[in-house]
Design a protein around this motif. Sequence first.
Motif, short mmCIF file in Angstrom:
data_model
loop_
_atom_site.label_atom_id
_atom_site.label_comp_id
_atom_site.label_asym_id
_atom_site.label_seq_id
_atom_site.Cartn_x
_atom_site.Cartn_y
_atom_site.Cartn_z
N VAL A 248 0.85 -1.19 0.00
CA VAL A 248 0.00 0.00 0.00
C VAL A 248 0.88 1.24 0.00
CG1 VAL A 248 -2.04 -0.97 1.09
CG2 VAL A 248 -0.21 -0.10 2.52
N THR A 249 0.40 2.27 -0.67
CA THR A 249 1.09 3.55 -0.71
C THR A 249 0.14 4.64 -0.25
OG1 THR A 249 2.46 2.84 -2.58
CG2 THR A 249 2.32 5.20 -2.15
N GLN A 250 0.50 5.31 0.81
CA GLN A 250 -0.28 6.46 1.25
C GLN A 250 0.38 7.69 0.68
OE1 GLN A 250 -0.94 4.51 5.56
NE2 GLN A 250 -2.08 6.39 5.27
N LEU A 251 -0.39 8.42 -0.10
CA LEU A 251 0.19 9.44 -0.96
C LEU A 251 0.57 10.71 -0.23
CD1 LEU A 251 -2.28 8.85 -3.92
CD2 LEU A 251 0.08 8.04 -3.70
N ASP A 252 0.08 10.92 0.97
CA ASP A 252 0.38 12.12 1.73
C ASP A 252 0.86 11.74 3.12
OD1 ASP A 252 -2.58 12.81 0.21
OD2 ASP A 252 -0.83 14.04 -0.26
N SER A 253 2.00 12.26 3.53
CA SER A 253 2.47 11.98 4.88
C SER A 253 1.76 12.86 5.91
CB SER A 253 3.98 12.19 4.97
OG SER A 253 4.31 13.52 4.64
N HIS A 254 1.34 14.05 5.49
CA HIS A 254 0.63 14.98 6.36
C HIS A 254 -0.52 15.60 5.58
CE1 HIS A 254 4.56 14.71 8.31
NE2 HIS A 254 3.96 15.02 9.43
N VAL A 255 -1.67 15.75 6.25
CA VAL A 255 -2.81 16.46 5.69
C VAL A 255 -3.32 17.42 6.75
CG1 VAL A 255 -5.20 16.25 4.90
CG2 VAL A 255 -3.47 14.66 4.06
N SER A 256 -3.55 18.67 6.37
CA SER A 256 -4.05 19.67 7.30
C SER A 256 -5.37 20.23 6.78
CB SER A 256 -3.02 20.79 7.47
OG SER A 256 -3.50 21.77 8.38
N VAL A 257 -6.40 20.21 7.62
CA VAL A 257 -7.71 20.73 7.23
C VAL A 257 -8.24 21.61 8.36
CG1 VAL A 257 -8.22 18.71 5.81
CG2 VAL A 257 -9.02 18.79 8.19
N SER A 258 -9.19 22.44 8.04
CA SER A 258 -9.88 23.23 9.06
C SER A 258 -11.07 22.44 9.59
CB SER A 258 -10.37 24.56 8.48
OG SER A 258 -9.28 25.35 8.07
N GLU A 259 -11.38 22.67 10.84
CA GLU A 259 -12.53 21.99 11.44
C GLU A 259 -13.78 22.31 10.63
OE1 GLU A 259 -13.34 23.19 15.46
OE2 GLU A 259 -14.27 21.27 15.96
#
Lengths: 113, 115
Positions: A4-15
């Motif tokens: 498996v490959t997870q394409l993003d090591s970090h994701v930042s979103v607003s609540e």
Amino acid sequence: AQSVTQLDSHVSVSEGTPVLLRCNYSSSYSPSLFWYVQHPNKGLQLLLKYTSAATLVKGINGFEAEFKKSETSFHLTKPSAHMSDAAEYFCVVSEWSSYKLIFGSGTRLLVRP
Amino acid sequence: EAGVVQSPRYKIIEKKQPVAFWCNPISGHNTLYWYLQNLGQGPELLIRYENEEAVDDSQLPKDRFSAERLKGVDSTLKIQPAELGDSAVYLCASSVTGTAEETQYFGPGTRLLVL
């Protein structure tokens, strides 16, 4: 061999905004796929799993994932992020020959107030 | 229902010392797994038990690591002697029968620091 490959090591979103965590898999067989979440200093918790039934899988806490064989993807989504969703998320494929779980490298989700 | 129990939660030792981790799986779960999770990575399987039998130990470094699951319930993972590179989180998981589509339930892990 499965992977498996997870394409993003970090994701930042607003609540309150949507969450998308991307995962691609490689498997010679019809795979079993999972998403697990890991909060700091806590054990891994199953969010949802796909085992060749419905391609749209609903999990706990409002998360869902869609199995797309043509794209070899199993992306995790949630319509509206909550502060408590901040954690590490792992996409996982189960190896049919040995029943071993193969984990991706993880995606850290940050939720901004 | 009680989850997978692991102890200790944290362990700090000096290199070359022995260390042991204990796991109590969910009642009725015949399959038990030990995983190693290095910082910033996903867990990797060390060993899998079906009842008392180790059915997959291909990833276990047998020169210093050993494991046992007496009576097919609790399990102990041992490292002797520990090296600096063994610093990681050791996770135990269990499932009812160990099939590919079955959910594995994880314990909180033991965080090991080797100085």
